[in-house]
Write a protein that holds these residues in place. Structure first.
Motif, PDB file in Angstrom:
ATOM      1  N   LEU A   1       0.832  -1.219   0.000  1.00 50.50           N
ATOM      2  CA  LEU A   1       0.000   0.000   0.000  1.00 50.50           C
ATOM      3  C   LEU A   1       0.861   1.262   0.000  1.00 50.50           C
ATOM      4  CD1 LEU A   1      -2.761  -1.169   2.515  1.00 50.50           C
ATOM      5  CD2 LEU A   1      -2.917  -1.030   0.029  1.00 50.50           C
TER       6      LEU A   1
ATOM      7  N   THR B   1      -7.236  -7.335   3.400  1.00 56.96           N
ATOM      8  CA  THR B   1      -6.743  -5.997   3.040  1.00 56.96           C
ATOM      9  C   THR B   1      -7.881  -5.059   2.577  1.00 56.96           C
ATOM     10  OG1 THR B   1      -4.625  -6.948   2.407  1.00 56.96           O
ATOM     11  CG2 THR B   1      -5.102  -4.732   1.605  1.00 56.96           C
TER      12      THR B   1
ATOM     13  N   LEU C   1      -8.595  -1.488   4.261  1.00 57.33           N
ATOM     14  CA  LEU C   1      -8.567  -0.249   3.476  1.00 57.33           C
ATOM     15  C   LEU C   1      -9.835   0.568   3.669  1.00 57.33           C
ATOM     16  CD1 LEU C   1      -6.928  -1.156   0.045  1.00 57.33           C
ATOM     17  CD2 LEU C   1      -6.154   0.506   1.709  1.00 57.33           C
TER      18      LEU C   1
ATOM     19  N   THR D   1      -9.380   4.392   5.140  1.00 54.08           N
ATOM     20  CA  THR D   1      -9.496   5.494   4.185  1.00 54.08           C
ATOM     21  C   THR D   1     -10.858   6.149   4.253  1.00 54.08           C
ATOM     22  OG1 THR D   1     -10.152   3.862   2.520  1.00 54.08           O
ATOM     23  CG2 THR D   1      -7.857   4.575   2.512  1.00 54.08           C
TER      24      THR D   1
END
Length: 348
Positions: A265, A340, A344, A348
């Motif tokens: 990332l 993942t 995320l 985010t």
């Protein structure tokens, strides 16, 4: 150590870190860092071994120097701006001094020389606290003040740390020193992405804490501090040897293990920010670290140990350590990559 004394010291460690987390005033943050330092010093020197006392002295001097620099920088900032608020670091001199002091506190290159020496003198559990918990408060301050710091300085610190961490660990035979250089390299990854995506810094820190905890607890379980004794652990506990090799590869950032996620990332974000050169240097520096993790894996799983060793044979020492923390940290260090997308969505 007396359990009541131990409880007071561990509570003070928690109090110091929480105080720094909660503060927006420089003096309160400085006080939290000082409580943190003073609480871990007796834990470091508890065995009264000359090497432990030497490590404690080195640690205390570096932390005291960094704390004095933070106090001086925040006083300078208060003199110029008229307030002690962290978010108002308008003086470039003060903000540069603060990042230099905090870099010294967590062992970022080129202020990293104390860290391998100190970690080498400590027992494994105190070393674990120093490698994980003691990073939290200074990193929280770096994240809070990152917008006022020169981006070039942050990028330079990150690149130097990943290179120094990879390069320094290549010729080591002591496992604690290898983990110290590993810590320096991981801190570089966290700092390099800080100005673009602070949530990735926190993600990298979380995965680093779990992977390092798994590594230290495994070494504690098998009473191992050198590569030569690491080569003899397979006969005592083959399953633990297998998971240790995977944890080390996860620290190196190989897929499909958890350690690959933050590196992937971060490189993706650096590329998005139009920094392909920086991303390439970081990826190549990760290969340096990967080499010494592979070296440890090779010594553990692919070599037959010598018949003679100078150290105490680890399988004759009965361990009293509970295996639950080791199990949990190993599971997290090995198996988070498939989730993942969910992580995320959270960050985010």
């Amino acid at each position: 150590m007396n359990p009541y004394v131990l409880m007071i010291l561990l509570s003070s460690l928690g109090l110091g870190t929480t105080l720094t987390f909660a503060s927006s005033h420089w003096f309160l943050a400085w006080m939290g860092l000082e409580i943190n330092t003073l609480a871990i010093v007796p834990l470091m020197a508890q065995h009264h071994h000359p090497r432990a006392v030497e490590a404690t002295t080195k640690y205390f001097l570096t932390q005291a120097t960094a704390a004095a620099m933070i106090l001086f920088a925040s006083t300078t900032n208060a003199w110029i701006t008229g307030e002690w608020d962290m978010n108002n670091m308008s003086s470039p001199i003060a903000s540069t001094m603060v990042i230099a002091a905090l870099a010294l506190k967590i062992g970022l290159a080129p202020m990293h020389f104390w860290m391998p020496e100190v970690l080498q003198g400590l027992d494994l559990l105190t070393g674990l606290i120093m490698s994980t918990w003691q990073k939290l408060a200074p990193l929280a301050l770096i994240i809070q003040t990152s917008q006022t710091i020169d981006p070039l300085l942050l990028t330079s610190l990150g690149l130097m740390s990943t290179l120094a961490g990879g390069w320094g660990g290549l010729n080591q035979t002591q496992l604690r020193k290898i983990l110290a250089y590993s810590s320096i390299a991981h801190m570089g990854w966290m700092i390099i992405i800080l100005q673009y995506a602070p949530q990735l810094t926190i993600l990298a820190l979380s995965t680093y804490i779990f992977m390092t905890s798994a590594a230290f607890l495994t070494l504690k379980m098998s009473s191992t501090t050198k590569i030569s004794t690491l080569a003899m652990t397979w006969s005592k506990n083959p399953i633990l040897t297998t998971t240790t090799a995977l944890v080390l590869l996860s620290l190196g950032g190989l897929p499909p293990l958890t350690g690959f996620m933050p590196k992937w990332l971060i490189l993706q974000e650096l590329t998005k920010q139009d920094l392909p050169t920086t991303a390439t240097i970081m990826a190549l520096a990760a290969l340096l670290s990967l080499y010494f993790y592979l070296r440890l894996c090779y010594a553990m799983t692919l070599t037959i140990s010598p018949n003679m060793t100078n150290s105490t044979t680890p399988w004759r020492v009965e361990t009293t350590q509970t295996s639950l923390p080791l199990t949990l940290s190993t599971m997290v260090a090995l198996g988070l990559l498939p989730v993942t997308p969910a992580i995320l969505m959270l960050v985010t």
